[in-house]
Design a protein around this motif. Structure first.
Motif, PDB file in Angstrom:
ATOM      1  N   UNK A  74      32.727  49.831  38.750  1.00 34.88           N
ATOM      2  CA  UNK A  74      32.042  50.864  37.891  1.00 34.88           C
ATOM      3  C   UNK A  74      30.843  50.912  38.879  1.00 34.88           C
ATOM      4  N   UNK A  75      30.353  50.573  39.813  1.00 31.76           N
ATOM      5  CA  UNK A  75      29.195  49.831  40.683  1.00 31.76           C
ATOM      6  C   UNK A  75      29.470  51.001  41.817  1.00 31.76           C
ATOM      7  N   UNK A  76      30.530  50.596  42.375  1.00 29.01           N
ATOM      8  CA  UNK A  76      31.369  50.835  43.752  1.00 29.01           C
ATOM      9  C   UNK A  76      30.974  53.322  43.336  1.00 29.01           C
ATOM     10  N   UNK A  77      31.275  53.155  42.467  1.00 31.35           N
ATOM     11  CA  UNK A  77      31.374  54.974  42.372  1.00 31.35           C
ATOM     12  C   UNK A  77      30.308  55.268  42.337  1.00 31.35           C
ATOM     13  N   UNK A  78      29.598  54.435  40.905  1.00 28.63           N
ATOM     14  CA  UNK A  78      27.950  54.969  40.433  1.00 28.63           C
ATOM     15  C   UNK A  78      26.821  54.806  42.588  1.00 28.63           C
ATOM     16  N   UNK A  79      27.757  53.898  43.093  1.00 30.04           N
ATOM     17  CA  UNK A  79      26.595  54.076  44.591  1.00 30.04           C
ATOM     18  C   UNK A  79      27.185  54.678  45.435  1.00 30.04           C
ATOM     19  N   UNK A  80      28.125  55.330  45.390  1.00 32.52           N
ATOM     20  CA  UNK A  80      29.264  56.399  46.071  1.00 32.52           C
ATOM     21  C   UNK A  80      28.884  57.664  45.634  1.00 32.52           C
ATOM     22  N   UNK A  86      33.297  44.229  48.424  1.00 36.94           N
ATOM     23  CA  UNK A  86      33.652  42.364  48.472  1.00 36.94           C
ATOM     24  C   UNK A  86      33.961  41.771  47.290  1.00 36.94           C
ATOM     25  N   UNK A  87      33.141  42.029  46.958  1.00 38.24           N
ATOM     26  CA  UNK A  87      32.907  41.299  44.814  1.00 38.24           C
ATOM     27  C   UNK A  87      34.258  41.358  44.447  1.00 38.24           C
ATOM     28  N   UNK A  88      34.468  42.428  44.429  1.00 43.89           N
ATOM     29  CA  UNK A  88      35.298  42.847  43.641  1.00 43.89           C
ATOM     30  C   UNK A  88      36.979  43.208  44.185  1.00 43.89           C
ATOM     31  N   UNK A  89      36.905  43.003  45.542  1.00 48.06           N
ATOM     32  CA  UNK A  89      37.725  41.827  46.139  1.00 48.06           C
ATOM     33  C   UNK A  89      38.295  41.338  45.952  1.00 48.06           C
ATOM     34  N   UNK A  90      37.218  40.319  46.357  1.00 51.91           N
ATOM     35  CA  UNK A  90      37.007  38.785  45.857  1.00 51.91           C
ATOM     36  C   UNK A  90      37.700  38.465  44.591  1.00 51.91           C
ATOM     37  N   UNK A  91      37.335  38.811  43.643  1.00 51.08           N
ATOM     38  CA  UNK A  91      37.926  38.631  42.151  1.00 51.08           C
ATOM     39  C   UNK A  91      39.165  39.372  41.904  1.00 51.08           C
ATOM     40  N   UNK A  92      39.689  39.999  42.909  1.00 53.87           N
ATOM     41  CA  UNK A  92      41.306  40.888  42.421  1.00 53.87           C
ATOM     42  C   UNK A  92      41.673  40.393  43.287  1.00 53.87           C
ATOM     43  N   UNK A 143      37.832  38.963  35.611  1.00 53.67           N
ATOM     44  CA  UNK A 143      37.808  40.402  35.659  1.00 53.67           C
ATOM     45  C   UNK A 143      36.954  41.444  35.311  1.00 53.67           C
ATOM     46  N   UNK A 144      35.950  40.513  34.381  1.00 50.86           N
ATOM     47  CA  UNK A 144      34.656  41.209  33.848  1.00 50.86           C
ATOM     48  C   UNK A 144      33.747  41.790  34.573  1.00 50.86           C
ATOM     49  N   UNK A 145      33.909  40.905  36.177  1.00 52.38           N
ATOM     50  CA  UNK A 145      33.024  40.887  37.159  1.00 52.38           C
ATOM     51  C   UNK A 145      34.052  42.502  38.222  1.00 52.38           C
ATOM     52  N   UNK A 146      34.842  42.102  37.751  1.00 48.29           N
ATOM     53  CA  UNK A 146      35.842  43.374  39.109  1.00 48.29           C
ATOM     54  C   UNK A 146      35.728  44.313  38.938  1.00 48.29           C
ATOM     55  N   UNK A 147      35.743  44.796  36.725  1.00 53.65           N
ATOM     56  CA  UNK A 147      35.379  46.116  36.724  1.00 53.65           C
ATOM     57  C   UNK A 147      34.703  46.909  36.912  1.00 53.65           C
ATOM     58  N   UNK A 148      33.071  45.698  36.326  1.00 49.71           N
ATOM     59  CA  UNK A 148      31.791  46.348  36.791  1.00 49.71           C
ATOM     60  C   UNK A 148      31.300  46.477  38.141  1.00 49.71           C
ATOM     61  N   UNK A 149      31.862  46.055  38.934  1.00 46.93           N
ATOM     62  CA  UNK A 149      31.678  46.228  40.198  1.00 46.93           C
ATOM     63  C   UNK A 149      32.353  47.553  41.057  1.00 46.93           C
TER      64      UNK A 149
END
Length: 564
Positions: A138-144, A357-363, A130-136
């Protein structure tokens, strides 16, 4: 009537469920689906050149450019060659960490959420995931958001009036023009989330050709505007003495922190490797070389801005491209459009690879009955849209502070995970038991949580907490600041060291006394209890069935108890 409504609700809920392997128990349905189980040979399509293309493509992104360039900006900025040296060192170290975690995925063909079950427990792994999914997200929004800036430049290159779009946003950190561009990038990124992981490699191949060509073009253009390399490479840094030393340490740590997510989630991609060797040298060499080249271009272009326009370097290359548009002729506007389009593609590829993909795998691991990688990726995109990424990018100081804070948590996870696999278990995993909800399973530990892993994880965070408080503006002892400047190493070393000592004095099950990786024996994986398949190395009972050596000869320790 009430019963009829319940039946209808249950029908629609079942319709939302993702396909699952037959014969799974209710507990296993909470632990596996098609995207979580070991990758079968038909989907192991990533060879060494696919990994090279992946990292070349990933290296050419605005974030890498920004991190290296931000080392030069500020009151204690360092020179260009000192900044580049930091990048070489930082990404070389990051490449080693990537290969360590990627080895697990490439050998057993399992993703990070499954790997973490051996070190944090069957249910305890959900928090790191969950920790990594949440940060991914956030990163998705930053990169977008950065991708949206590319869209702004593309539209300004066509219609200069787009730059003067009326603003209706109350926030001082953004405006209507930038938010519209952000939304356009976000919306046109959605189709890329649809493709499965083993097929998305074609996007990285295209990006690996187009994005570097744009970066080199931008590099040459900046040099020509600065009238050669001379004025750039002779610009001295401002930091001296101990300030210079710590500035370089911070630069190295920023480079590693930029890879904090990828260090943890490399098994998500490495599991598609044909064999473990394909994910070793291709990553170990390409990562430092690819990111160093990108950073070098970013450093020179950022430094050239100080020569061209005077003052401090422009650390965001998109801001510099925007200045190129001022008074530009049609040819220059076309050049800005092409470079911006290539950078937009670069951001898309990076966002899909490192975040979606990282967030999707985690979720998928969090709700495997109803989520797969595709659905998780779209949830990640929605979260990225709803957040406010422009606040993280308001200045280079805010951005690097955020990166450092991020690495505090993920360095502890990486420390526990790497120590568990390479030192404690010596490469031995019982794959089917990683999908078992039985209390007698070797990875169930205490109610599904591994107290040793969590203790080490918390200790790895605590070593950096005081320094983090100082990084956000509070007064703390100087020693805590020095420790925090080495945050990734401190978190990793403390977490891994603590985990090793706890496992040394309180041994865990399913370990080997000798190095023994048996992932290459997996052929047609099935995780259902009692399934007759080609999944070797899943339990003690299966050792004899598949021709493995006995416990005394291999040194495997097997303890079937409810708590540890």
């Amino acid at each position: 009537m009430e019963k009829l409504k319940q039946l209808k609700v249950g029908h629609y809920v079942d319709k939302l469920a993702v396909p699952a392997e037959p014969g799974l128990t209710n507990g296993q349905l909470m632990l596996t689906n098609h995207d979580l189980k070991p990758v079968e040979p038909e989907r192991r399509q990533w060879g060494p050149w696919n990994f090279v293309g992946f990292w070349v493509a990933d290296s050419f992104n605005i974030n890498t450019w920004m991190i290296s360039s931000s080392m030069i900006s500020g009151d204690e900025g360092i020179s260009w060659w000192q900044s580049w040296l930091c990048v070489w060192i930082g990404y070389s170290i990051a490449g080693c960490f990537i290969c360590l975690t990627g080895r697990i995925g490439a050998t057993y063909h399992i993703s990070f959420p499954v790997v973490s079950r051996s070190s944090f427990g069957i249910w305890g792994s959900l928090w790191p995931v969950f920790n990594r999914a949440a940060m991914a997200c956030i990163w998705y929004g930053v990169q977008a958001w950065i991708g949206g800036q590319c869209v702004t430049l593309m539209l300004r290159s066509i219609w200069s009036s787009y730059n003067d779009l009326p603003n209706s946003f109350p926030s001082q950190s953004t405006n209507t023009r930038d938010y519209v561009s952000f939304f356009l990038f976000w919306f046109f990124s959605l189709p890329a989330i649809w493709f499965p992981v083993h097929q998305i490699r074609h996007l990285f191949t295209v990006k690996a050709y187009f994005a570097p060509a744009a970066g080199i073009t931008f590099f040459i253009w900046a040099i020509l505007k600065a009238h050669g390399l001379g004025p750039i490479v002779h610009q001295p840094g401002k930091a001296t003495g101990s300030a210079l030393g710590w500035a370089m340490v911070k630069g190295i740590m920023s480079s590693i922190a930029n890879f904090a997510t990828l260090i943890v989630n490399d098994p998500d991609f490495a599991r598609f490797a044909r064999k473990p060797k394909d994910a070793l040298w291709s990553q170990l060499i390409t990562i430092p070389v690819g990111f160093a080249v990108t950073s070098f271009i970013g450093i020179i272009v950022s430094s050239s801005s100080a020569v061209i326009y005077g003052g401090t370097p422009v650390w965001n290359p998109l801001d510099l491209l925007g200045r190129f548009l001022d008074g530009a002729n049609s040819g220059e506007r076309f050049g800005v459009f092409i470079i911006s389009a290539a950078f937009a593609l670069a951001q898309l590829g990076t966002n899909i690879a490192a975040n979606s993909i990282s967030a999707g795998t985690d979720m998928t691991a969090l709700v495997p009955r109803y989520l797969n990688i595709r659905r998780g990726g779209y949830i990640c995109a929605i979260v990225g849209l709803a957040m406010c990424p422009w606040n993280l990018l308001s200045s280079s100081n805010n951005f690097t502070t955020y990166l450092s804070a991020y690495s505090v948590f993920l360095s502890s996870i990486a420390g526990v995970m790497i120590c568990d696999y390479f030192v404690v278990r010596k490469g031995y995993l019982q794959i089917r038991d990683l999908y078992s909800a039985r209390p007698s399973g070797p990875y169930y530990f205490t109610f599904g949580f591994h107290w040793r892993g969590y203790t080490a994880y918390i200790f790895g965070i605590l070593i950096n907490i005081v320094g983090f408080v100082g990084a956000i503006g509070r007064k703390v002892p100087a020693g805590a600041t020095y420790v925090y400047n080495l945050n990734f190493f401190c978190g990793f070393i403390v977490a891994s060291g603590t985990y090793y000592l706890l496992c040394r004095f309180s041994p865990i099950p399913a370990t080997s006394d000798v190095w023994m990786e048996i992932g290459d024996e997996i052929r047609n994986p099935s995780v259902a209890y009692g399934a007759d398949d080609d999944m070797e190395g899943t339990s003690k009972g299966s050792s004899d069935r598949y021709g493995a050596k006995g416990d005394e000869e291999t040194g495997i320790r097997e303890r079937k108890m409810g708590t540890f």
